[in-house]
Write a protein that holds these residues in place. Structure first.
Motif, mmCIF file in Angstrom:
data_model
loop_
_atom_site.group_PDB
_atom_site.id
_atom_site.type_symbol
_atom_site.label_atom_id
_atom_site.label_comp_id
_atom_site.label_asym_id
_atom_site.label_seq_id
_atom_site.Cartn_x
_atom_site.Cartn_y
_atom_site.Cartn_z
ATOM 1 N N ALA A 179 -2.824 3.729 -2.756
ATOM 2 C CA ALA A 179 -2.721 2.830 -3.899
ATOM 3 C C ALA A 179 -2.375 1.454 -3.354
ATOM 4 N N ARG A 232 0.851 -1.172 0.000
ATOM 5 C CA ARG A 232 0.000 0.000 0.000
ATOM 6 C C ARG A 232 0.894 1.232 0.000
ATOM 7 N N THR A 260 -5.143 -0.343 -7.583
ATOM 8 C CA THR A 260 -6.294 0.530 -7.408
ATOM 9 C C THR A 260 -5.871 1.717 -6.556
ATOM 10 N N CYS A 307 -9.435 13.455 -8.249
ATOM 11 C CA CYS A 307 -8.947 13.170 -6.894
ATOM 12 C C CYS A 307 -8.457 14.463 -6.272
ATOM 13 N N ASP A 341 -12.256 7.223 0.344
ATOM 14 C CA ASP A 341 -12.268 5.813 -0.025
ATOM 15 C C ASP A 341 -13.016 5.559 -1.332
ATOM 16 N N ARG A 342 -12.983 6.542 -2.208
ATOM 17 C CA ARG A 342 -13.614 6.429 -3.527
ATOM 18 C C ARG A 342 -12.547 5.986 -4.531
ATOM 19 N N LEU A 343 -12.885 5.022 -5.375
ATOM 20 C CA LEU A 343 -11.970 4.555 -6.409
ATOM 21 C C LEU A 343 -11.801 5.646 -7.459
ATOM 22 N N GLN A 345 -0.702 9.898 -10.180
ATOM 23 C CA GLN A 345 -1.585 8.749 -9.958
ATOM 24 C C GLN A 345 -0.979 7.496 -10.582
ATOM 25 N N PHE A 361 -7.380 4.924 -4.293
ATOM 26 C CA PHE A 361 -8.543 5.446 -3.587
ATOM 27 C C PHE A 361 -8.237 6.826 -3.025
ATOM 28 N N ASP A 362 -9.241 7.721 -3.054
ATOM 29 C CA ASP A 362 -9.052 9.060 -2.506
ATOM 30 C C ASP A 362 -9.312 9.065 -1.002
ATOM 31 N N THR A 402 -7.337 3.068 -11.753
ATOM 32 C CA THR A 402 -6.860 1.690 -11.721
ATOM 33 C C THR A 402 -5.699 1.560 -12.697
#
Length: 143
Positions: A103, A38, A120, A96, A126-128, A59, A122-123, A131
């Motif tokens: 990530a 992570r 993946t 984002c 916790d929103r995707l 990103q 996430f902001d 990818t």
């Protein structure tokens, strides 16, 4: 480039291992029992594009690095061998903003030499937001 294992603190975190990591400012967590790396980045104005959101290049860099570290954990969680990206694709799903992003990588296939890994991003809510998928290979040790 050296082939030495990275310095991992007691919490399983890696700080400033590479120039890119130091410049952008992310932290790598390789201490989770699922052996999925992570990456955490506290997004601020320095990471924004001209629209005020996290730059797509950053990103992609976070996703690629999360995938590479996940591949290293998969191959040898003790030494974390260096990995190289053979190919990498990114899909941007949502803007984002600022705050902590994460990530995370996941090995989806491969064998002894080549791994297929997805990531993946996430902001802070916790929103995707993005990818990525890539093909990775272990970097041969320096002799």
């Amino acid at each position: 480039m050296t082939s030495a294992s990275p310095d991992i603190d007691a919490a399983g975190l890696i700080h400033g291992e590479t120039g890119a990591q130091t410049l952008i400012g992310w932290t790598v967590d390789v201490g989770q029992p699922d052996r999925r790396a992570r990456l955490y980045l506290d997004v601020d104005d320095r990471h924004s594009n001209r629209h005020g959101v996290l730059h797509g290049g950053i990103q992609a860099m976070l996703l690629d690095s999360a995938c590479g570290y996940t591949g290293a954990l998969h191959l040898d969680h003790e030494t974390l061998p260096q990995m190289m990206s053979l190919s990498f694709n990114t899909h941007f799903l949502a803007p984002c903003g600022q705050g902590r992003v994460m990530a995370i990588g996941r090995v989806t296939g491969g064998g002894k030499r080549t791994l297929f890994i997805e990531g993946t991003l996430f902001d802070a809510d916790d929103r995707l937001v993005a990818t990525g998928t890539g093909v990775y290979r272990r970097v041969p040790p320096v002799r």
